[in-house]
Design an enzyme around this catalytic site. Structure first.
Site, mmCIF file in Angstrom:
data_model
loop_
_atom_site.group_PDB
_atom_site.id
_atom_site.type_symbol
_atom_site.label_atom_id
_atom_site.label_comp_id
_atom_site.label_asym_id
_atom_site.label_seq_id
_atom_site.Cartn_x
_atom_site.Cartn_y
_atom_site.Cartn_z
ATOM 1 N N ALA A 1 -5.983 5.219 5.501
ATOM 2 C CA ALA A 1 -6.852 6.196 6.155
ATOM 3 C C ALA A 1 -8.061 6.518 5.270
ATOM 4 C CB ALA A 1 -6.074 7.459 6.523
ATOM 5 N N ARG B 1 -5.480 7.504 16.925
ATOM 6 C CA ARG B 1 -6.806 7.410 16.299
ATOM 7 C C ARG B 1 -7.801 6.755 17.253
ATOM 8 N NH1 ARG B 1 -9.473 8.215 11.343
ATOM 9 N NH2 ARG B 1 -7.621 8.891 10.232
ATOM 10 N N PHE C 1 -7.861 1.437 11.710
ATOM 11 C CA PHE C 1 -6.628 2.011 12.264
ATOM 12 C C PHE C 1 -6.799 2.492 13.710
ATOM 13 C CE2 PHE C 1 -2.938 4.970 12.192
ATOM 14 C CZ PHE C 1 -2.016 4.191 11.521
ATOM 15 N N PHE D 1 -5.805 -4.187 3.370
ATOM 16 C CA PHE D 1 -6.518 -3.988 4.626
ATOM 17 C C PHE D 1 -5.644 -3.393 5.728
ATOM 18 C CE2 PHE D 1 -8.677 -7.575 2.447
ATOM 19 C CZ PHE D 1 -9.860 -6.923 2.147
ATOM 20 N N GLU E 1 -12.832 2.600 5.282
ATOM 21 C CA GLU E 1 -12.771 2.088 6.654
ATOM 22 C C GLU E 1 -14.022 2.304 7.505
ATOM 23 O OE1 GLU E 1 -9.115 4.450 7.119
ATOM 24 O OE2 GLU E 1 -8.356 2.718 8.191
ATOM 25 N N ARG F 1 -7.815 -1.808 8.688
ATOM 26 C CA ARG F 1 -9.088 -1.126 8.405
ATOM 27 C C ARG F 1 -9.727 -0.484 9.658
ATOM 28 N NH1 ARG F 1 -13.127 -3.992 4.092
ATOM 29 N NH2 ARG F 1 -13.875 -2.090 3.131
ATOM 30 N N GLU G 1 0.588 -1.749 4.638
ATOM 31 C CA GLU G 1 0.933 -0.328 4.725
ATOM 32 C C GLU G 1 2.397 -0.181 5.123
ATOM 33 O OE1 GLU G 1 -1.792 2.198 6.875
ATOM 34 O OE2 GLU G 1 -0.313 3.779 7.100
ATOM 35 N N GLN H 1 0.832 -1.200 0.000
ATOM 36 C CA GLN H 1 0.000 0.000 0.000
ATOM 37 C C GLN H 1 0.870 1.255 0.000
ATOM 38 O OE1 GLN H 1 -2.625 -2.211 3.298
ATOM 39 N NE2 GLN H 1 -3.279 -0.090 3.082
HETATM 40 N N1 MTE Z 1 -11.226 -3.085 0.080
HETATM 41 C C1 MTE Z 1 -10.653 -4.146 -0.521
HETATM 42 N N2 MTE Z 1 -11.358 -4.839 -1.435
HETATM 43 N N3 MTE Z 1 -9.385 -4.541 -0.201
HETATM 44 C C2 MTE Z 1 -8.647 -3.882 0.745
HETATM 45 O O1 MTE Z 1 -7.506 -4.257 1.019
HETATM 46 N N4 MTE Z 1 -8.554 -2.018 2.363
HETATM 47 C C3 MTE Z 1 -9.342 -1.121 3.213
HETATM 48 C C4 MTE Z 1 -10.384 -0.375 2.386
HETATM 49 N N5 MTE Z 1 -11.117 -1.288 1.556
HETATM 50 C C5 MTE Z 1 -9.233 -2.748 1.399
HETATM 51 C C6 MTE Z 1 -10.535 -2.369 1.004
HETATM 52 C C7 MTE Z 1 -8.524 -0.131 3.911
HETATM 53 S S1 MTE Z 1 -7.740 -0.599 5.329
HETATM 54 C C8 MTE Z 1 -8.397 1.149 3.477
HETATM 55 S S2 MTE Z 1 -7.519 2.301 4.338
HETATM 56 C C9 MTE Z 1 -9.022 1.605 2.217
HETATM 57 O O2 MTE Z 1 -9.702 0.550 1.551
HETATM 58 C C10 MTE Z 1 -7.928 2.148 1.312
HETATM 59 O O3 MTE Z 1 -8.390 2.505 0.070
HETATM 60 P P1 MTE Z 1 -9.116 3.905 -0.232
HETATM 61 O O4 MTE Z 1 -8.424 4.951 0.575
HETATM 62 O O5 MTE Z 1 -8.929 4.068 -1.683
HETATM 63 O O6 MTE Z 1 -10.543 3.726 0.186
HETATM 64 N N1 LUZ Z 2 -2.852 7.810 10.366
HETATM 65 C C1 LUZ Z 2 -4.068 7.412 10.009
HETATM 66 C C2 LUZ Z 2 -1.726 7.221 9.938
HETATM 67 O O1 LUZ Z 2 -5.048 7.983 10.423
HETATM 68 N N2 LUZ Z 2 -4.177 6.367 9.190
HETATM 69 C C3 LUZ Z 2 -3.133 5.709 8.692
HETATM 70 O O2 LUZ Z 2 -3.309 4.752 7.963
HETATM 71 C C4 LUZ Z 2 -1.817 6.154 9.076
HETATM 72 N N3 LUZ Z 2 -0.709 5.549 8.626
HETATM 73 C C5 LUZ Z 2 0.475 5.993 9.026
HETATM 74 C C6 LUZ Z 2 0.555 7.048 9.907
HETATM 75 N N4 LUZ Z 2 -0.534 7.645 10.343
HETATM 76 MO MO1 MOS Z 3 -6.158 1.240 6.016
HETATM 77 S S1 MOS Z 3 -5.926 0.424 7.880
HETATM 78 O O1 MOS Z 3 -5.767 2.832 6.615
HETATM 79 O O2 MOS Z 3 -4.753 0.691 5.303
#
Ligand code: MTE
Ligand code: LUZ
Ligand code: MOS
Length: 815
Positions: free
Chosen positions: A566, A365, A399, A283, A768, A397, A287, A252
């Site tokens: 995020a 968070r 965080f 997910f 998320e 997801r 990251e 990511q």
């Molecule tokens: N959806 C799918 N299909 N696969 C994933 O890995 N990750 C989630 C969410 N939805 C994820 C997902 C997480 S943790 C985040 S932070 C967001 O997607 C990231 O993508 P976005 O910022 O484009 O929504």
């Molecule tokens: N803060 C946050 C963060 O809100 N979401 C994140 O995924 C993150 N990642 C790194 C550092 N701060």
């Molecule tokens: Mo999502 S936990 O911010 O990759």
């Protein structure tokens, strides 16, 4: 009395098929078709840009990239001990095994032996080092810690050799510290404690609790969660001329991988190229924690000057990488006769694991989401990130948001039971106001509060009151089977809680045939980011989405990107891509007006056509003319979220651009003899602002709901209390939900309303926030359990509410 659960209730598979058939019915196809005709390309339900490749098995994941001749494979040798000192590593026997080409240790790392994302406390491989007292040893921190890397001709040979780690390592073991409570008792943390305190009245939280008519003091346990991305961690490193490195990495965060590989190899960032077309899920698990694999593969490729692939086995993925933090809470709350919270003090302790990773921001968070949708006049929160001899926990997801919010939800649920009130009434009475009582504990004013109308709509559409009455009647007559219902609201802050991460870049190329290519800093993990960004570009240039192609995230195209995390992917990269596309459109308009007359301001781009001075030309014609006129047909774009501020000392400011809202009603049935349960129905109303793509957003909501339900119910992590070994390291012992766990009645709707803030086309982030919706499942189970004692006893239910935990709560309620 011992009546089994109605088989029909336990067999939702058919109902689920029906539900899938009806998915399209929940999208307003007529309105969307009209908008499309009028030239809109956002707000339209388009399939995921790779859907046809996913279902045909043609989407290229890293392991599908054709291997270069000479490719070697890597497997990691892991520590079998959770805590201790590594005194000797003997690798001769492993080196002699069939197919083994080399075995690397920390000594083979030419640069820095560290892959920590913020704090530099994460060794790539455990190193034996000289310590102040003259002794030499390596710091063993958890079972699964990588100590050496086997490089072999085949993946199988590498894995067989790496499995001999036990015989190769001499470790002086000491007992591990495993639980957050144990770490807290020893005062051992990965980052300093974090406090958020707001005092509105005399004496702050303490004073308010002391003066309150009712008080409550309790503890709560909420377990962690494995990301369980279907594509495991993987990196494929290819040495390039002049010592440079090209890494295909399932991540990511390509830019962070680039920097960490550069440090490990002692190279400059411009000598490391990281690329990721897509992940099979991230997910949060990719990251920061893709780094160790990118670094090891690169170190090996650099030393041997051959391509090296490192693809983890699922069990190794569980053993090496971290996941969602489990939390332990201790709280005291003071409240009035109606259940209004007057003061609350809470200590949260997370299991951070052996290193800091993202545990600091996760805890921040968590503290910033303890308020969820509620006005808490006087509050004192204390967050401790416990250092334990376990995998280093990381983003997942939400965080920390889910872990923070579930604590206040549990408190309000308990308050309602103590007062014998409907939990919805207690929740509602505590909601943030619109113009008063609307300041969060970290002093951000909630200016976009829509929770009142959203919950009112859902209460009505889900028939909450009538069903609660019907369920009460059912429970009176049913001794063994008990049903429960709950409504849970959510508010989720959108933006990285680290200000400078809130920026993004994009690159848009228009080719002379009118086809368009967009590249941006975000990564695709299945969430549909590329689909949304392509829609934004198509909308801006007035072309069909088929004309726009998104390509792999690539550190040589857009530099210094933030993690796709995020939930900000579309907010940030959508705006950056819009910025790039708009510049090209403006240049095309000037050129078209110069050729065909009229004012550039009046040139219209829609539906693959350009209207200029009363003439209608195809988009490709206008592009071709612009090329001949030597107009730049590509552009960069940039975006930085406006208005953010954060004072880390005071823990206050405006960390979030806006809030996303939502609510869910869930109904369950519990077999009180076995602890088995089933989700019968879920109704969801979720706020995605003015959705960029309703189909994709509904998919995100459904996925997050089911994923969060797994976290709160069946997914249980168990570390052996003596050895510290994670015993639940495969699907055989770690139970994630399946399609069959979807409720037979699953009503998911998007709340109608624009983002108050100027986000990309007034949409809201959706990745998320919906992970908090299944709180309603947990509290519905709690409701069913409390029905066992006629709602007179507050059930001590821990999360995950496994059948075992449910039975324990039932036993406690009956006692
Ligand atoms: N959806 C799918 N299909 N696969 C994933 O890995 N990750 C989630 C969410 N939805 C994820 C997902 C997480 S943790 C985040 S932070 C967001 O997607 C990231 O993508 P976005 O910022 O484009 O929504
Ligand atoms: N803060 C946050 C963060 O809100 N979401 C994140 O995924 C993150 N990642 C790194 C550092 N701060
Ligand atoms: Mo999502 S936990 O911010 O990759």
């Amino acid at each position: 009395m011992n009546k089994p659960i109605d088989a029909a209730l336990l067999q939702p598979a058919e109902a689920f098929t029906d539900y899938l058939k009806n998915t399209a019915a929940r999208i307003d196809k007529v309105a969307e078709a009209k908008a499309q005709e009028d030239g809109a390309r956002v707000g339209i339900s388009r399939p995921h840009e790779s859907a046809h490749l996913h279902v045909a098995g043609e989407a290229t994941y890293i392991d599908d990239i054709p291997e270069l001749a000479g490719t070697l494979h890597c497997a990691l040798g892991l520590s079998p001990v959770a805590n201790g000192r590594l005194t000797s590593v003997s690798l001769d026997a492993i080196r002699a095994m069939p197919g083994v080409v080399d075995v690397l240790t920390a000594n083979d790392i030419p640069g820095t032996n560290d892959c920590g994302s913020i704090v530099h406390d994460d060794p790539i491989l455990c190193a034996i080092e000289k310590h102040d007292d003259g002794s030499s040893w390596g710091d063993i921190r958890y079972i699964g810690q990588p100590v050496f890397a086997v490089i072999a001709e085949t993946r199988d040979a590498a894995r067989r050799a790496a499995a001999r780690a036990k015989d190769a390592l001499i470790i002086e073991a000491v007992p591990p510290v495993l639980t957050p409570q144990d770490a807290h008792a020893r005062g051992q943390y990965v980052v300093p404690p974090i406090h958020v305190i707001r005092e509105t009245n005399d004496g702050g939280a303490r004073g308010a609790i002391d003066r309150a008519p009712h008080k409550l003091k309790a503890t709560l346990d909420v377990g962690g969660q494995e990301q369980f991305y279907l594509e495991g961690q993987i990196s494929y490193a290819i040495p390039k001329e002049g010592g440079a490195m090209h890494v295909y990495c399932s991540t990511q965060h390509p830019s962070e991988m680039q920097h960490l590989v550069a440090h490990a190899l002692h190279l400059h960032a411009n000598e490391v190229h990281v690329e990721c077309r897509r992940m099979g899920g991230g997910f949060g698990g990719k990251e920061s924690q893709s780094a160790i694999f990118a670094c090891v593969a690169s170190v090996a490729a650099h030393k041997l000057q051959r391509p090296v692939k490192l693809r983890l086995d699922r069990d190794d993925d569980f053993m090496i990488t971290g996941r969602r933090h489990c939390f332990w809470y201790e709280y005291e709350v003071g409240y009035d006769d109606e259940g209004r919270v007057l003061g609350v003090e809470i200590t949260m302790v997370s299991r951070a694991g052996h290193s800091a990773d993202l545990s600091g921001p996760v805890m921040t968070r968590a503290l910033c989401h303890f308020d969820n949708a509620y006005w808490l006049p006087d509050v004192a929160m204390h967050g401790f990130s416990g250092k334990t001899n376990t995998q280093s926990n990381t983003a997942f997801r939400g965080f920390g948001g889910p872990q923070g919010a579930i604590a206040i939800e549990n408190i309000l649920d308990t308050v309602a039971r103590k007062l014998e009130r409907d939990p919805l009434d207690v929740r509602r009475i505590n909601f943030y106001g619109k113009t008063e009582n609307n300041v969060t504990p970290y002093k951000q004013v909630v200016t976009d509060n829509i929770i009142h109308e959203l919950v009112a709509q859902l209460e009505e559409s889900s028939d909450y009151r009538a069903r609660r009455a019907e369920i009460a009647g059912f429970n009176l007559k049913s001794e063994v089977l008990k049903r429960g219902i709950a409504l849970a609201p959510l508010k989720f802050g959108i933006s990285f809680n680290v200000k400078h991460f809130n920026q993004a870049g994009a690159l848009v190329h228009v080719y002379t045939d009118g086809s368009i290519l967009v590249n941006h800093g975000g990564t695709e993990m299945g969430q549909g980011l590329n689909t949304k960004v392509a829609q934004v570009v198509a909308h801006e240039l007035g072309v069909n989405c088929e004309s726009v192609r998104a390509t792999a995230t690539d550190t040589t195209k857009v530099a210094n990107t933030s993690a796709t995390a995020a939930s900000t992917g579309a907010d940030l990269n959508g705006k950056a891509a819009q910025d790039a596309a708009r510049q090209i459109r403006e240049r095309l308009a000037v050129c078209a007006a110069a050729r065909h007359g009229g004012d550039a301001k009046d040139v219209r781009f829609a539906n693959d056509k350009v209207e200029v001075n009363g003439r209608t030309l195809s988009f490709a014609t206008v592009v071709g003319e612009a090329y001949l006129d030597r107009v730049q047909l590509w552009s960069d774009g940039f975006y930085a979220t406006p208005g953010l501020s954060w004072d880390k000392e005071k823990m206050e400011g405006r960390p979030f651009f806006y809030f996303a809202y939502g609510a869910a009603v869930s109904e369950v049935i519990v077999d009180t003899l076995t602890g088995e349960w089933k989700l019968l129905r879920a109704d969801i109303l979720h706020d995605a602002g003015r959705s960029l793509n309703p189909a994709i957003d509904i998919g995100q909501i459904e996925g997050a709901f089911i994923q969060g339900m797994g976290w709160l119910t069946t997914e249980e992590l168990v570390w052996h209390p003596q050895s510290g070994k994670l015993t639940t390291h495969a699907p055989s012992t770690y139970k994630i939900p399946t399609a069959n766990d979807c409720p037979p009645v699953f009503n998911v709707k998007l709340f109608e309303g624009d983002n108050f803030e100027d986000s990309i086309h007034r949409s809201k982030a959706v990745g998320e926030p919906p992970l908090l919706l299944p709180f309603s499942v947990f509290f519905a189970i709690r409701d069913a359990v409390s029905a066992v004692a006629d709602h007179k006893v507050d059930p001590p239910l821990r999360s995950p509410a496994t059948s075992e935990a449910i039975l324990a709560a039932i036993t406690a309620v009956q006692a």
